[in-house]
Design a protein around this motif. Sequence first.
Motif, PDB file in Angstrom:
ATOM      1  N   UNK A 106       0.841  -1.196   0.000  1.00 31.98           N
ATOM      2  CA  UNK A 106       0.000   0.000   0.000  1.00 31.98           C
ATOM      3  C   UNK A 106       0.880   1.251   0.000  1.00 31.98           C
ATOM      4  N   UNK A 107       0.338   2.273  -0.560  1.00 35.92           N
ATOM      5  CA  UNK A 107       1.071   3.531  -0.677  1.00 35.92           C
ATOM      6  C   UNK A 107       0.971   4.330   0.621  1.00 35.92           C
ATOM      7  N   UNK A 108       1.954   5.164   0.876  1.00 35.27           N
ATOM      8  CA  UNK A 108       1.968   6.059   2.048  1.00 35.27           C
ATOM      9  C   UNK A 108       1.636   5.319   3.319  1.00 35.27           C
ATOM     10  N   UNK A 109       2.298   4.232   3.505  1.00 28.57           N
ATOM     11  CA  UNK A 109       1.845   3.334   4.552  1.00 28.57           C
ATOM     12  C   UNK A 109       2.147   3.880   5.943  1.00 28.57           C
ATOM     13  N   UNK A 110       3.153   4.701   6.058  1.00 29.37           N
ATOM     14  CA  UNK A 110       3.529   5.180   7.380  1.00 29.37           C
ATOM     15  C   UNK A 110       2.395   6.005   7.983  1.00 29.37           C
ATOM     16  N   UNK A 126      -2.281  -5.605   6.866  1.00 31.37           N
ATOM     17  CA  UNK A 126      -1.332  -6.278   5.972  1.00 31.37           C
ATOM     18  C   UNK A 126      -1.507  -5.694   4.576  1.00 31.37           C
ATOM     19  N   UNK A 127      -0.811  -6.242   3.577  1.00 33.97           N
ATOM     20  CA  UNK A 127      -0.930  -5.684   2.235  1.00 33.97           C
ATOM     21  C   UNK A 127      -2.314  -5.923   1.652  1.00 33.97           C
ATOM     22  N   UNK A 128      -2.911  -7.043   1.997  1.00 33.89           N
ATOM     23  CA  UNK A 128      -4.289  -7.348   1.625  1.00 33.89           C
ATOM     24  C   UNK A 128      -5.003  -7.884   2.854  1.00 33.89           C
ATOM     25  N   UNK A 165      -7.955  -0.501   3.419  1.00 32.50           N
ATOM     26  CA  UNK A 165      -8.195   0.765   2.765  1.00 32.50           C
ATOM     27  C   UNK A 165      -6.917   1.502   2.485  1.00 32.50           C
ATOM     28  N   UNK A 166      -7.066   2.752   2.134  1.00 32.20           N
ATOM     29  CA  UNK A 166      -5.923   3.595   1.825  1.00 32.20           C
ATOM     30  C   UNK A 166      -6.308   5.021   2.198  1.00 32.20           C
ATOM     31  N   UNK A 167      -5.455   5.673   2.947  1.00 32.87           N
ATOM     32  CA  UNK A 167      -5.714   7.059   3.313  1.00 32.87           C
ATOM     33  C   UNK A 167      -4.672   7.933   2.648  1.00 32.87           C
TER      34      UNK A 167
END
Lengths: 323, 323
Positions: B1-5, B31-33, B123-125
């Motif tokens: 995932x992007x911008x995970x931090x 996790x990644x998925x 998800x992704x924020x």
Amino acid sequence: MISIVKEFQLIESFFTGRAQSRKDIAVGIGDDCAIVQPAENKCIAISCDTLVENVHFFPDMPAKELGIKSLAVNLSDLASMGAEPAWMTLALTLPEVDESWLADFSAGLFEIAEYYGVALIGGDTTRGPRSITITINGQLPKGKGLTRSGAKNGDWIYVTGTLGDAALGLDLLRNKVEVSSEDRSYLINRHYRPTPRVLAGQSLRTIASSAIDISDGLVSDIQHVLKASNVGAVINVDNIPMSEPLTRSVSTELALSYALTGGEDYELLFTVPEAQKGMLEISLAESGVKFTQIGQVCTGGQLRLVAGNQPFEPVNLGFEHFN
Amino acid sequence: MISIVKEFQLIESFFTGRAQSRKDIAVGIGDDCAIVQPAENKCIAISCDTLVENVHFFPDMPAKELGIKSLAVNLSDLASMGAEPAWMTLALTLPEVDESWLADFSAGLFEIAEYYGVALIGGDTTRGPRSITITINGQLPKGKGLTRSGAKNGDWIYVTGTLGDAALGLDLLRNKVEVSSEDRSYLINRHYRPTPRVLAGQSLRTIASSAIDISDGLVSDIQHVLKASNVGAVINVDNIPMSEPLTRSVSTELALSYALTGGEDYELLFTVPEAQKGMLEISLAESGVKFTQIGQVCTGGQLRLVAGNQPFEPVNLGFEHFN
């Protein structure tokens, strides 16, 4: 679905006709939901990633490359779990209906979708600042799936491919550095077109003890594995695999910083128990993916970087999207 | 995932701890998925909807209401297929990290998620102009699922609930009209908090021949059913169900226009063969959802609106998101 009239027109003209068919899709694009039929004894891996203009890509990024990358970053998440790509939804927000842009974007999206066997099964097209959210579904044998939490003391640490190219490619697009024109196109291509390690991930499913994809940079992403697995790690930076275009374009110190802290390589970082090293050689050699042992899992929860026997501290390039 | 931090920090603090658990989730957020295990003999219904600030909601929409509505519109898509809600991913794009906003938004999201048994699995924020994309997964018995394409000549046409409230609620927020303060709060609530007809949709699975949810307005959405089923329809506008707050706030002509062409009611429109009318009475009465017969499917592909025996033409309110 919202805004279905215009959404339908957009999707129908650029997406519906070209969506790959799969036998496991009972209802595809065009109804309120898609309906899919997972294979027996399979579980589903699900991930979503958003790319926002001016945050994850520049406004002048070629639309075809953006179509490819939007799916590649999601495929990379499936790869890191060892899942086989299956279906995706696309939420596409655009400031205006630009047919040329849509033609290029959809061409890129379908190019990579077809290569990896992913079917577009639905989505939502809305007006607003440009962004792309893809939610991807993959299949895994029941009870399988690589996670971040399985690394054990003594396991060996590997990465696929080479690291650092994509981050230098980004700095080239930002005109922060200059390199030869041949290396420039190689490095920018590595930024635009990451190769999701989908087959390698599936090969690793029964071999690796943990895996993650490198999206934010090795040093950042390995921490998630260490935290989830409650272990530490020693990385020998002399073993970090780097491409010739990277190493000949910048100083060794800077190249290592790109490789260790630059993001968006979308290579896999994985750990393998000693007993599985033989299987690893056979399986990944078959998939044709280069892989390199870079360190070892240890106890203690800390990440230590060493060069020779000395502690190593990379120059911080400050690679971070959300800031 | 992007911008995970930063993503991780945001998700962990406002979403992870509160995500509903389900026994069919093997790997949840973090996790990644995510990995989920569909029930045996079930297929999966998948849909995604995006809400964009200044397009689908005003910047001053209370964050809690937005959290509720973001999921409600997706649940409505599952309802129209007769699917049982299961898992969702959330792609949340925000201009800045506003903890108070996040607390309210997540409170609303989890309120409705818990009510309908939906687990947030990932998800992704990202940073950017405010928008919300939820991709929802529901389960259906294998081979079942209501679609838009099953309506047959002679089938009766029904809607759940009342129509037009949400569109008048929107015009109240735009200060286009004025009504009593009691009716104002009822109508705005209907705009902010549509009731996805999840249980009604499941009850209809073996009774209705087709179904769709009304997101863009009855006249617009029924066309999708007619096109997909290759049929026409006659709607008697005298039978359109409208609430008292709507009918006493505006003229009859205007009320009918809201009910026929206003969007975002998220009621179900469905068709039922003559032979199933008895079952319909029993099943929907049990679910406690009001439903009204408004017309009949015919041949010919056209939609005809009639009042008494006269053709009826609604005032066009121009309800359209993507413009």
